[in-house]
Design an enzyme around this catalytic site. Structure first.
Site, PDB file in Angstrom:
ATOM      1  N   ARG A  57     -50.603  15.404   7.668  1.00 31.18           N
ATOM      2  CA  ARG A  57     -50.577  15.399   6.328  1.00 31.18           C
ATOM      3  C   ARG A  57     -49.261  14.154   6.013  1.00 31.18           C
ATOM      4  NH1 ARG A  57     -50.771  21.822   5.992  1.00 31.18           N
ATOM      5  NH2 ARG A  57     -50.284  21.585   8.146  1.00 31.18           N
ATOM      6  N   GLN A  85     -46.425  21.051  24.959  1.00 32.60           N
ATOM      7  CA  GLN A  85     -47.778  21.500  24.886  1.00 32.60           C
ATOM      8  C   GLN A  85     -48.499  20.253  24.822  1.00 32.60           C
ATOM      9  OE1 GLN A  85     -48.697  22.570  20.924  1.00 32.60           O
ATOM     10  NE2 GLN A  85     -50.148  23.964  21.211  1.00 32.60           N
TER      11      GLN A  85
HETATM   12  C1  UD1 Z   1     -47.904  27.574   9.475  1.00 30.14           C
HETATM   13  C2  UD1 Z   1     -48.678  29.124   9.578  1.00 30.14           C
HETATM   14  C3  UD1 Z   1     -48.692  29.546   7.965  1.00 30.14           C
HETATM   15  C4  UD1 Z   1     -47.395  29.332   7.368  1.00 30.14           C
HETATM   16  C5  UD1 Z   1     -46.882  27.822   7.732  1.00 30.14           C
HETATM   17  C6  UD1 Z   1     -45.288  27.913   6.984  1.00 30.14           C
HETATM   18  C7  UD1 Z   1     -50.066  29.155  11.501  1.00 30.14           C
HETATM   19  C8  UD1 Z   1     -51.342  29.314  12.036  1.00 30.14           C
HETATM   20  N1  UD1 Z   1     -49.887  29.019  10.302  1.00 30.14           N
HETATM   21  O1  UD1 Z   1     -49.174  26.744   9.031  1.00 30.14           O
HETATM   22  O2  UD1 Z   1     -49.202  30.683   8.303  1.00 30.14           O
HETATM   23  O3  UD1 Z   1     -47.566  29.757   6.079  1.00 30.14           O
HETATM   24  O4  UD1 Z   1     -46.739  27.412   8.829  1.00 30.14           O
HETATM   25  O5  UD1 Z   1     -45.094  26.628   6.954  1.00 30.14           O
HETATM   26  O6  UD1 Z   1     -49.317  29.310  12.179  1.00 30.14           O
HETATM   27  N2  UD1 Z   1     -47.272  23.159  16.131  1.00 30.14           N
HETATM   28  C9  UD1 Z   1     -47.275  23.076  17.472  1.00 30.14           C
HETATM   29  N3  UD1 Z   1     -48.499  23.204  18.260  1.00 30.14           N
HETATM   30  C10 UD1 Z   1     -49.711  23.178  17.658  1.00 30.14           C
HETATM   31  C11 UD1 Z   1     -49.661  23.282  16.163  1.00 30.14           C
HETATM   32  C12 UD1 Z   1     -48.441  23.421  15.400  1.00 30.14           C
HETATM   33  O7  UD1 Z   1     -46.228  23.031  18.072  1.00 30.14           O
HETATM   34  O8  UD1 Z   1     -50.729  23.161  18.372  1.00 30.14           O
HETATM   35  C13 UD1 Z   1     -46.117  23.284  15.430  1.00 30.14           C
HETATM   36  C14 UD1 Z   1     -45.899  22.151  14.380  1.00 30.14           C
HETATM   37  O9  UD1 Z   1     -45.385  21.074  15.040  1.00 30.14           O
HETATM   38  C15 UD1 Z   1     -45.084  22.582  13.166  1.00 30.14           C
HETATM   39  C16 UD1 Z   1     -45.433  24.177  13.401  1.00 30.14           C
HETATM   40  O10 UD1 Z   1     -46.002  24.119  14.735  1.00 30.14           O
HETATM   41  O11 UD1 Z   1     -43.661  22.310  13.564  1.00 30.14           O
HETATM   42  C17 UD1 Z   1     -46.325  24.631  12.242  1.00 30.14           C
HETATM   43  O12 UD1 Z   1     -47.536  23.856  12.284  1.00 30.14           O
HETATM   44  P1  UD1 Z   1     -48.226  23.459  10.961  1.00 30.14           P
HETATM   45  O13 UD1 Z   1     -49.485  22.750  11.313  1.00 30.14           O
HETATM   46  O14 UD1 Z   1     -47.252  22.866  10.166  1.00 30.14           O
HETATM   47  O15 UD1 Z   1     -48.786  24.825  10.465  1.00 30.14           O
HETATM   48  P2  UD1 Z   1     -49.055  25.100   8.881  1.00 30.14           P
HETATM   49  O16 UD1 Z   1     -50.323  24.627   8.195  1.00 30.14           O
HETATM   50  O17 UD1 Z   1     -47.960  24.747   8.002  1.00 30.14           O
HETATM   51 CA    CA Z   2     -46.013  23.724   8.348  1.00 32.45          CA
END
Ligand code: UD1
Ligand code: CA
Length: 477
Positions: free
Chosen positions: A18, A81
């Protein structure tokens, strides 16, 4: 209270789609420091056994940035990862850093790399609540006026946290819930690991959701605690550039408030931009539109601004810098700069020296009390103490191949509109006449004047006569 060692896992492997950026999301800066480093600065302030960062997208860049910019006793560990299958998968990858010795029982904070406003005290309190309640998991929650985009915290009839539902999976009633999951948790590791193994990607986004662990633990009969954040703004997650701007504005205000408490005056904190890396002394006064960046330091009693940008610049005490730009420069005590001066890298302005309007300096050593008050270029130059540089003077430092140095002695007086063709040296106390082009060294105490204009008498009348003859000839053709 059950004491268990505490560690932290930071999820930072996502791309941050995003943001629409070539730079991994967690490296986008706020107030001069990458987002992820704000999170790590917070963690480093806590007594943690270890800090594990899960990297993936742009892993090399993220790892390198952290290693370069994080000064800490605690070695940060990185695990990769390779495929981003969701936050649940990322947490599992994070746990691979922990050797499973028999009998180890510890707690692990799990948080994301995109919540840069989080404070250390908030995490410490979360861990304390978790231990006091002896919960399997404790999550921070926040009530937001606009919960759009966040996972919602679903509580049962008795008010206990039951599960978290992600926005794309939520029904109408769940979307109305204002209590959100900021993704800041404390887990008992012995319960987290098996719960992660029970996740499935059968949901709207086809991902392994860390948030599903809450429901899994509850169903297995464990206690999950929800603790409301005292200051919900701390939990702001940055997913896009609009949220980045909101977070940066909050951080900026915090930085200004901190310096005002330390004795800095700001005419308008809302229009003052100070990086987290900047150092200010008491009685500094900052006028609106000023940006202080990088490793900039400003000494006591100096006045900076309005509309001034200092990058990696060291300013002494009681100096004044007005409507100017400086980068990798040093400004001595009581020196005055500007309005509209440009100090480029390698410029050192001595005590009480003056760099006036429309003066550019680069790689320039300006001695104590020396003055270049107007319209001047000083490049690759050493100016002695108390020397005076006349308006419109240029050091011609570049011969098309190399940069050459100019040396101007102490108490020298350079006339207006001089060109000093480097390499050249003007001796101590020497004078140069207005409009001189100096190509040879001037001995101390000498006067050099050059390129005198010679008059050609009657030149204008002669030209008119010439012009007329030419016009007649043309008409005659
Ligand atoms: C996530 C939460 C949501 C919460 C929000 C708060 C989940 C499923 N959802 O959503 O409930 O309200 O954060 O900000 O957890 N990441 C990885 N590997 C992956 C996917 C993500 O390391 O495979 C990391 C990203 O770099 C990021 C974090 O995890 O720093 C959160 O990922 P993001 O995609 O931003 O989750 P949200 O949609 O914000
Ligand atoms: Ca997030």
């Amino acid at each position: 209270m059950a004491y268990r060692p505490l560690s932290a896992v930071v999820l930072a492997a996502g791309e941050g789609t995003r943001m629409r950026s070539a730079t991994p999301k967690v490296l986008h800066p706020l107030c001069g420091r990458p987002m992820l480093l704000h999170v790590l600065d917070t963690l480093v302030a806590l007594p943690l056994e270890r800090i594990v960062v899960v990297v993936g997208h742009g892993a090399e860049r993220v790892t390198k940035t952290l290693q370069e910019q994080l000064a800490t006793e605690i070695p940060v560990e990185f695990v990769e990862q390779r495929v981003q299958r969701g936050t649940g998968d990322a947490a599992s990858v994070g746990l691979t850093a922990f050797a499973d010795e028999l009998g180890t029982d510890d707690d692990v904070l799990v948080l994301t790399g995109d919540t840069p406003l989080l404070r250390a005290d908030t995490l410490a309190d979360l861990a304390t609540e978790h231990r006091l309640a002896d919960a399997a998991a404790t999550l921070l929650t926040a009530e937001l006026d606009d919960p759009t985009g966040y996972g919602r915290v679903v509580r049962d009839a008795r008010g206990n946290v039951e599960r978290i539902v992600e926005q794309p999976d939520a029904n109408g009633a769940e979307l109305e819930i204002a209590e959100v999951n900021p993704s800041i948790y404390c887990f008992r590791r012995a319960f987290l690991a098996p719960a992660l193994r029970r996740l499935s990607p059968e949901n709207a986004q086809g991902e392994y959701y860390l948030t599903d662990v809450v429901g899994v633990l509850r169903q297995a009969g464990h206690q999950v605690l929800g603790v409301a954040a005292a200051d919900p703004t701390e939990t702001l997650g940055v997913n896009d550039r609009a949220q980045l701007a909101v977070a940066e504005a909050i951080l900026r205000r915090r930085i200004c408030d901190r310096w005002m408490r330390e004795g800095v005056t700001m005419a308008d904190p809302a229009r003052t931009y100070i990086d987290v890396t900047v150092e200010l002394e008491p009685d500094v006064r900052i006028l609106p539109g000023t940006m202080l960046e990088g490793r900039t330091v400003v000494g006591a009693g100096s006045v900076i601004g309005p509309d001034t940008r200092l990058v990696d610049t060291i300013v002494g005490e009681r100096a004044t810098i007005t409507f100017s730009v400086a980068r990798e420069a040093e400004v001595g005590d009581e020196a005055t700069i500007g309005p509209y001066a440009h100090l480029r890298p390698g410029t050192h302005v001595g005590m009480r020296a003056k760099i006036g309007n429309f003066v550019e300096a680069k790689n320039a050593d300006i001695g104590e009390g020396a003055k270049a008050s107007h319209l001047t270029y000083l490049g690759d130059v050493e100016v002695g103490a108390d020397a005076n540089i006349g308006a419109g003077t240029i050091t011609a430092n570049y011969d098309g191949v190399r940069k050459n140095r100019t040396k101007i002695g102490r108490d020298a007086h350079i006339g207006s509109n001089n060109t000093l063709v480097a390499p050249v040296e003007i001796g101590d106390g020497a004078y140069t006449g207005a409009g001189s082009v100096v190509t040879r060294d001037v001995p101390p105490g000498a006067l050099a004047k050059g390129v005198p204009a010679r008059s050609e008498e009657g030149w204008v009348a002669a030209r008119h006569a010439r012009d007329e003859t030419e016009t007649e000839t043309e008409e005659g053709v």
